[in-house]
Design a protein around this motif. Structure first.
Motif, mmCIF file in Angstrom:
data_model
loop_
_atom_site.group_PDB
_atom_site.id
_atom_site.type_symbol
_atom_site.label_atom_id
_atom_site.label_comp_id
_atom_site.label_asym_id
_atom_site.label_seq_id
_atom_site.Cartn_x
_atom_site.Cartn_y
_atom_site.Cartn_z
ATOM 1 N N SER A 1 0.852 -1.178 0.000
ATOM 2 C CA SER A 1 0.000 0.000 0.000
ATOM 3 C C SER A 1 0.894 1.237 0.000
ATOM 4 N N SER A 2 0.331 2.383 -0.372
ATOM 5 C CA SER A 2 1.129 3.600 -0.533
ATOM 6 C C SER A 2 1.761 4.064 0.772
ATOM 7 N N ASP A 3 1.130 3.756 1.913
ATOM 8 C CA ASP A 3 1.692 4.153 3.199
ATOM 9 C C ASP A 3 2.632 3.096 3.786
ATOM 10 N N THR B 1 -6.137 1.084 -3.226
ATOM 11 C CA THR B 1 -6.511 2.450 -3.562
ATOM 12 C C THR B 1 -5.377 3.381 -3.143
ATOM 13 N N ASP C 1 -5.069 5.764 -1.125
ATOM 14 C CA ASP C 1 -4.911 6.010 0.308
ATOM 15 C C ASP C 1 -4.656 4.736 1.105
ATOM 16 N N GLY D 1 -6.699 2.446 1.868
ATOM 17 C CA GLY D 1 -7.826 2.039 2.690
ATOM 18 C C GLY D 1 -8.681 0.940 2.099
ATOM 19 N N ASP E 1 -6.299 11.782 -6.279
ATOM 20 C CA ASP E 1 -6.785 12.067 -4.926
ATOM 21 C C ASP E 1 -7.456 10.861 -4.284
ATOM 22 N N GLY E 2 -7.593 9.765 -5.041
ATOM 23 C CA GLY E 2 -8.132 8.532 -4.486
ATOM 24 C C GLY E 2 -9.628 8.517 -4.283
ATOM 25 N N ARG E 3 -10.336 9.546 -4.718
ATOM 26 C CA ARG E 3 -11.783 9.607 -4.504
ATOM 27 C C ARG E 3 -12.562 8.839 -5.565
ATOM 28 N N LYS F 1 -15.087 5.331 -1.954
ATOM 29 C CA LYS F 1 -15.510 5.097 -0.569
ATOM 30 C C LYS F 1 -16.715 4.170 -0.485
#
Length: 458
Positions: free
Chosen positions: A231-233, A272, A274, A276, A319-321, A337
């Protein structure tokens, strides 16, 4: 006498007015010239800096992909070379810096580490990973891959990931992921090449049995296809393997966080932006969004395709939305989401899409000759404009880093467009797909003809 004075006065006024008009006209002309000069200077001048030989481009016949990617600082570019090698080029001078090979075997994966100090190549056959020191290009550690048995050889020709796909580094650049066996992902230290831990996906299916069944008995091709990413984080790692599950692992200690159970086989997946949620892509094209923390289904963001093995493309907004799904002229925007369908873009007709860097605009390629592509408002689903026709279909669309320029490509060349107005800025007739912009927007690398890639400067 008074009458004469009045006439003289009126004549003087007329002469003065005429002179003022001439001066004003001259000033306006100068201002307009200055404006035109500014507008002209704003139009990028794209020049061919160098030809990069020994390039191996995409092949429609065998489905081979091509690689063009920049190092994090933009000073180097890695390109798919002849003999399944990777060639490294200086983006300022066009000088060849290195040719990376996996011994006698082909390379099918490449990545620069996030800090740009290391490069990784993956072997096409056994999936072993080699780590190279950027600059000296000395070979560092080699991370073992699969056993070189019959099953490995059979599976190497039917992989589902794209050739020249990325070798997964952790976001901090300290770890790298590699495939060890059908079910085993190795997490290794980049500095030493030592294995830190293993993630066992534990697929119930047999890869050898599926291969044998497909070859000798025909029927469905349910091959195992192990894939993994961070994941990106950097908190999570996913694994999928062509079965009906996706697993989320804690990247710190290798503990299984979430076991996602699906009704269909999963062959592609992505976190995704973010981190999540996880997007899964099924063999028949269906896509689903799953919550990473709970493993619950957020929503199905694309229905199945028409035939088995038919999969749609997808791209997340920066922006991942939003996620865009596309295939066969059907382009849709979905809420990440909730998995809710936001818009179906009528007449999008695209076989490729690209989001602008701010996530507000989506470009779609054109499958007909009526337009070179279209630009859509992501927030409203409305068409901003259609690019003028160029006489050919468009194979791909790519924004530059700041979203001001849109590149469209086909077999006839690469066109650069003003993303605000749709004005054609430049036409690069020698260029071909693929196209890659550097982060600063000053450098553009494209495919070309006769096994030559092209380095452009603006």
């Amino acid at each position: 006498m008074q009458m004469r004075n009045i006439c003289a006065y009126r004549l003087a006024l007329a002469v003065f007015a005429l002179a003022a008009m001439i001066v004003a006209s001259s000033v306006f002309a100068q201002e307009q010239t200055a404006i035109n000069s500014i507008q002209s200077s704003d139009k990028p001048t794209v020049t061919l800096k160098a030809r990069l030989p020994d390039y191996k481009g995409p092949s429609r016949f065998i489905g081979r992909k091509a690689l063009i990617t920049f190092s994090p600082d933009g000073s180097l570019a890695a390109i798919s070379g002849k003999g399944r090698s990777i060639t490294i080029w200086d983006t300022e001078t066009g000088e060849l810096k290195a040719t990376l090979k996996n011994g006698t075997h082909a390379v099918s994966g490449f990545s620069f580490s996030p800090d740009g100090h290391t490069a990784a190549t993956r072997d096409y056959l056994d999936k072993s990973v080699r780590l190279w020191e950027v600059g000296s290009w000395k070979l560092g550690a080699t991370i073992p891959g699969r056993k070189k048995n019959l099953e490995t050889k059979l599976k190497s020709g039917i992989r589902f990931e794209e050739e020249f796909g990325p070798v997964p580094f952790s976001p901090d650049g300290n770890s790298v992921l590699s495939e060890r066996e059908d079910d085993v992902v190795s997490v290794s230290d980049v500095a030493t090449g030592q294995e830190r831990m293993t993630l066992k996906h534990e697929t119930s299916d047999s890869g050898a049995r599926d291969v044998a069944k497909a070859i000798f008995l025909g029927g469905s091709r349910h091959f195992l296809a192990l894939q993994t990413r961070y994941s990106s984080d950097g908190r999570w790692i996913f694994t999928i393997n062509g079965d009906k599950s996706a697993k989320i692992w804690d990247a710190a200690d290798g503990r299984l966080k979430t076991n996602i159970t699906n009704s269909e086989r999963i062959y592609l997946a992505s976190f995704t932006p973010d981190g999540g949620a996880l997007l899964t892509v099924e063999q028949e094209g269906g896509m689903k969004l799953w919550d990473v923390e709970s493993g619950t289904l957020r929503g199905q963001v694309a229905p199945k395709g028409h035939v088995e093995g038919y999969r749609k493309g997808y791209e997340f907004s920066p922006d991942g939305r939003t996620v865009a799904t596309f295939a066969g002229g059907d382009t849709r925007l979905w809420n990440v989401k909730t998995g809710e369908l936001l818009f179906k873009l009528p007449g999008s007709e695209g076989s490729d899409v690209s989001f602008s860097s701010d996530g507000h605009w989506l470009a779609t390629a054109s499958n007909d000759k009526q337009t070179a592509g279209k630009l859509w408002n992501v927030d409203t689903g409305e068409l901003k404009f259609a690019l003028p026709p160029i006489g050919f279909k468009t194979a791909s669309v790519v924004f530059n880093a700041d979203g001001t320029i849109l590149a469209t490509t086909n077999d006839q060349g690469v066109m650069l467009w003003d993303a605000q107005t749709g004005t054609l800025l430049a036409r690069l007739d020698e260029a071909r797909y693929p196209v890659a912009f550097s982060r600063d927007g000053r450098t553009l690398i494209t495919g070309g003809r006769n096994d030559t890639a092209l380095l452009w400067k603006s």
